[in-house]
Structures are given as structure tokens and as C-alpha cells.
Design an enzyme around this catalytic site. Sequence first.
Site, short mmCIF file in Angstrom:
data_model
loop_
_atom_site.label_atom_id
_atom_site.label_comp_id
_atom_site.label_asym_id
_atom_site.label_seq_id
_atom_site.Cartn_x
_atom_site.Cartn_y
_atom_site.Cartn_z
N LYS A 124 -16.36 -5.69 -27.51
CA LYS A 124 -17.18 -5.11 -26.44
C LYS A 124 -17.21 -3.58 -26.56
O LYS A 124 -18.27 -2.97 -26.50
CB LYS A 124 -16.63 -5.53 -25.06
CG LYS A 124 -17.54 -5.14 -23.92
CD LYS A 124 -16.81 -5.11 -22.60
CE LYS A 124 -16.00 -3.85 -22.47
NZ LYS A 124 -15.29 -3.69 -21.21
N ASP A 142 -19.67 -7.46 -20.92
CA ASP A 142 -18.53 -7.20 -20.03
C ASP A 142 -18.57 -8.24 -18.91
O ASP A 142 -19.36 -9.18 -18.92
CB ASP A 142 -18.58 -5.76 -19.51
CG ASP A 142 -19.69 -5.55 -18.49
OD1 ASP A 142 -20.53 -6.46 -18.30
OD2 ASP A 142 -19.73 -4.49 -17.87
#
Length: 215
Positions: A124, A142
Amino acid sequence: MTGLNNKKNINKIQRYLDKNYPNVECELNFTNNLELLIAVLLSAQCKDEYVNRATVNLFRDFKTIDDYAEASVNDIEEYIRSLGLYKAKSKNIKLLAEMLRDNYNYIIPTTREELIKLPGVGRKTANVVMSVGFDIPTIAVDTHVERISKRLGLAEDKDTPLTVEKKLMSIFPKKNWSKIHHQLIHFGRYKCKAKKPECLNCELKDICKYNKLGD
Ligand code: SF4
């Protein structure tokens, strides 16, 4: 989905996001890619506004990779003590700076494969740095992106963040990936919140699984 392959729903979601979040950007404060990398690392399980408060002094006093590499972990901790996981994050920042100095000739890598070799940098974080710092299309998943994708039927409840990422990449055109990432984050932060989403006047409620369940 209800709509995983439902073009009408996907178009509606995209239109809604474009109308309400036309020019959204990363809400972390940074002035260069080193600061971006540090800020994204600090934002793990932490709100951007708290990170921004902590980085005012951190970025004032730490300007270069050497500044972080030559500092002690305790020195870094003093600046980010207000943030969750600050001990692990301080250690990772120092190790990351040492690696950038020793293995990368002070240059932040641009590929996911290299970025995720840096301590504290997962997929991420790498995706955010690639997208925001280097303008390479990615979709960083996220907690907001994952939740909304599942509520809107763009992904299934059992999907991992990586599966959600792959599904979003297959649904939306590549040129929109970075934009969609920021739009979904803003939608999740300010309207489709984890607790008490503002469903009453939401234009997507007819295609929303969460709304239909009446949670
Ligand atoms: S109806 Fe509620 S849960 Fe569904 S997308 Fe809209 S705000 Fe989110």
C-alpha cells in the site's frame, strides 16, 4: 455485484465521485519524495491529520537521508511519539534511510519491487509513493478503499486488500487509477465512514450492499 460487472453501476459510481471529489489529492503534507515516503510510512494505522502535526517539526529538523540515517532511533522517536506504533516506525525510518544511503545511492526507487524492500514499506505504501510521488498509476487499498469497494459491490466481503486492488484495476481504466484511489479515500473519510456513514442523502444507496442490509 450486484454490480461487479454492471457497467451502469460502475459508471454511476465514477460519475458520483467525479462530481463530488473532482480534484482530490493526498492529504499528507510533504515537499519532496523523501518526505512523502516518510509521511506515508507514518500514516499506517494513523490519521493523516495526526501525521501532519508530527511532521511539522520532523521535516523542519530532518532534511536529508543522512539526517535520518545518522540519527538514533530515540532521536526520531521524540518527533513521532504522538503517533501509533511510533517505536517500530522510528526504527524502520532509520533502517530505511540507511538502506537508501547504502544500497540505493540516495535515490528513492520508483518500482514496487524495490520500494517494498525498504523497511516498513508494504504494498500500500509503495503504491501511494509510486502514484503521488512518481505519477505512476496505482490503486493503493487502505481501510477506506477496501470498505467502500465492498459496500458498493466492487469487491466481495472475503476479498483481501490485494484482491480488492486487482478487482479495482480491472474495473476502472488505468488512467483513472490514482484518481479513484484518492476519491474513494475522501468518500470514506468524509461521507461513507466506517461508523455512521451518511447514507440518508447518498446518491449511491440504491447500489450499496451496506445500505440494503440496513446496518
Ligand atoms: S449508502 Fe451509506 S454505506 Fe452505502 S455508499 Fe452511501 S454512504 Fe456509504
